[in-house]
Design an enzyme around this catalytic site. Structure first.
Site, mmCIF file in Angstrom:
data_model
loop_
_atom_site.group_PDB
_atom_site.id
_atom_site.type_symbol
_atom_site.label_atom_id
_atom_site.label_comp_id
_atom_site.label_asym_id
_atom_site.label_seq_id
_atom_site.Cartn_x
_atom_site.Cartn_y
_atom_site.Cartn_z
ATOM 1 N N ASP A 1 89.833 46.076 -10.725
ATOM 2 C CA ASP A 1 88.912 47.189 -10.462
ATOM 3 C C ASP A 1 87.451 46.755 -10.443
ATOM 4 O OD1 ASP A 1 88.887 46.695 -13.199
ATOM 5 O OD2 ASP A 1 89.358 48.753 -13.777
ATOM 6 N N MET B 1 92.760 46.258 -14.970
ATOM 7 C CA MET B 1 93.162 44.869 -15.141
ATOM 8 C C MET B 1 93.976 44.662 -16.423
ATOM 9 S SD MET B 1 89.649 42.958 -13.916
ATOM 10 C CE MET B 1 90.373 41.309 -13.970
ATOM 11 N N HIS B 2 94.587 43.486 -16.518
ATOM 12 C CA HIS B 2 95.185 42.923 -17.738
ATOM 13 C C HIS B 2 96.492 43.573 -18.192
ATOM 14 C CE1 HIS B 2 91.201 41.217 -17.948
ATOM 15 N NE2 HIS B 2 90.652 42.356 -18.296
#
Length: 492
Positions: A237, A78-79
């Site tokens: 995830d 992520m991110h």
């Protein structure tokens, strides 16, 4: 019918082939490099992700009836900030989730824009790993790259774009950007304005289990797959792993021991942690979840084993630690090798061993590393408990869950029953299940979980060990506050 699940991780991409009954038919893993240009920085080349994914799919489906493959989806780190220019070319390496360069930008967002405003706009405050602070960092430090941006996307969504040509994201992954109105499942105009970007550069939003498209003709031809293979949006995830462990519906908990460590609590209703120590995100099942994230979990153990002890025999190192050692170790380890997110929100935090004496042993330090991660997870669990969430059991997945010793430690440090799913695949399994829902095999994510997810082993806490660990945890809690100011002076 067969389905492909892609777990785009930090160190490798893991691919799973599964049928509609949940039987795993094949799995493949392919690694790619990660770079650390400066202390606390973390980057990868998105093109490496795509190239290794294509190679991985080819390996995964060797000897398989290609016509039987009906769907594909993703779980992804992520991110991370992936930016494309007007020619759809990657502008610069992706800035990853565990990158801590955005200290000034987070201070600006949290202190000048204000945490109350950020929470109102997005249900979250700024953490160094989130995407919005990275955009502001580009604006402040790489203006030429910032000015060239025509598309902003997350890591797994770059794969989806290359495979389908569809510029998309899903609600769970978008929630971690600090650009998304989680409650209303749409982009936050206020946050886009703060970052100086228009909604035109942002992807279209889908639920995780929705079809976004099918393979582009050239991709289908290269892979030897049908052009009608359904590609579902997928999930971050942790949300994908939660689906893979059955953490859907209301008030269920999953702990993931991967590169990072997460405490994931599913909820039917939208809610925000009043102290903003936990993230409030949309879930892949169409609902919501709270999540605490520590930046270094299983990665602390691999660092200790690989780089410090210079061994790959993890089991041998752990074999000297018996149950009688639980709660009796006077060596502590702060697992903040990449800074820390939940609950401290401090990218300047660093790892530290504390409490060694002349009789401290190699085993004591190995045990301290495992316990340090468990204490960090308990920090997150205690925040949830303070919100009135009663966590009595948790599912456990990720590479670290393969260690029976670590499972026992976590059960006793957190005082919860730890349940291990039969499959340890986590995000890739969840991704397969999302693809099945997109293809209509199951009517929703909860039905897919009921039909597919099975459990193997559980670990029940021991009352006496729990009591000893409570004492140790209370000592551990005192360490970060005592060292916080010292950590701050270590950073340039």
């Amino acid at each position: 019918m067969k389905f492909i699940g892609i777990d785009l991780g930090t160190s490798s991409v893991k691919l799973l082939l599964m049928n509609e009954a949940g039987e795993i038919l094949n799995s493949v893993s392919r690694e790619y490099p990660i770079s650390f240009p400066k202390p606390g920085w973390s980057e990868q080349n998105p093109i490496d992700w795509y190239n290794e994914t294509i190679k991985g799919i080819k390996d995964l489906i060797k000897g398989v009836d290609k016509a039987s493959i009906k769907g594909l989806s993703f779980g992804g780190q992520m991110h991370g900030l992936v930016i494309l220019d007007e020619k759809d070319e990657v502008i610069r390496p992706a800035i990853l989730w565990n990158d801590g360069r955005t200290i000034k930008e987070c201070e600006y967002l949290n202190n000048e824009i204000g945490k109350d405003k950020l929470s109102e706009y997005t249900a979250n405050i700024a953490f160094a790993g989130f995407t919005a602070p990275k955009i502001l960092w580009l604006k402040n430090n790489e203006k030429e790259s910032y000015d060239r941006i025509r598309k902003i996307m997350l890591p797994k969504d770059y794969l989806a774009y290359r495979l389908t040509g569809v510029f998309s994201t899903d609600v769970s992954d978008a929630s971690g950007m600090l650009l998304f109105d989680v409650k209303n499942r749409k982009w936050s105009k206020e946050m886009l304005d703060i970052c100086g970007i228009s909604e035109d550069v942002m992807p279209r939003i889908f639920e995780s289990y929705e079809k976004i498209g099918t393979f582009k003709a050239d991709v289908a031809d290269e892979l030897g797959l049908g052009r009608d293979v359904v590609v579902a949006a997928g999930a971050g995830d942790n949300a994908a792993a939660a689906v893979g462990t059955g953490t859907v519906g209301d008030s269920k908990c999953n702990i993931s021991l991967g590169t990072s460590g997460t405490v994931f609590i599913s909820s039917k209703e939208f809610g925000v942690d009043s102290k903003n120590a936990l993230h409030s995100f949309a879930h892949a099942d169409g609902s919501y979840h709270l999540m605490g994230c520590m930046l270094s979990a299983a990665s602390t153990n691999s660092w200790w084993m690989d780089k410090i002890l210079n061994t790959k025999e993890y089991g041998k190192e752990q074999s000297t630690i018996g149950d009688d050692a639980f709660g009796n170790n006077h060596v502590y380890f702060l697992p903040y090798l990449m800074g820390e997110r939940s609950p401290h929100n401090d990218p300047k935090a660093r790892g530290a061993f504390i409490g060694m004496t002349m009789d401290s042993t190699r085993s004591d330090m190995t045990q301290a590393v495992l316990e340090g991660v468990a204490y960090g997870l308990r920090d997150c669990v205690e925040v949830a408990r303070a919100q009135g969430i009663n966590i009595q059991e948790t599912y456990l997945c990720g590479g670290g869950a393969k260690s029976e010793l670590w499972c026992k430690i976590i059960a006793n440090v957190l005082n919860v029953k730890v349940i291990k799913p039969v499959s340890e695949e986590g995000p890739s399994m969840g991704a397969c299940m999302l693809a099945m829902v997109a293809c209509g095999v199951y009517k929703n994510v909860e039905e897919a979980v009921t039909k597919i997810v099975k459990y193997s082993k559980s670990y029940t806490p021991d009352e006496q060990i729990v009591s000893r660990y409570n004492e140790r945890y209370n000592e551990f809690k005192m360490l970060y506050p005592a060292l916080k100011d010292s950590f701050a002076t270590m950073i340039d």
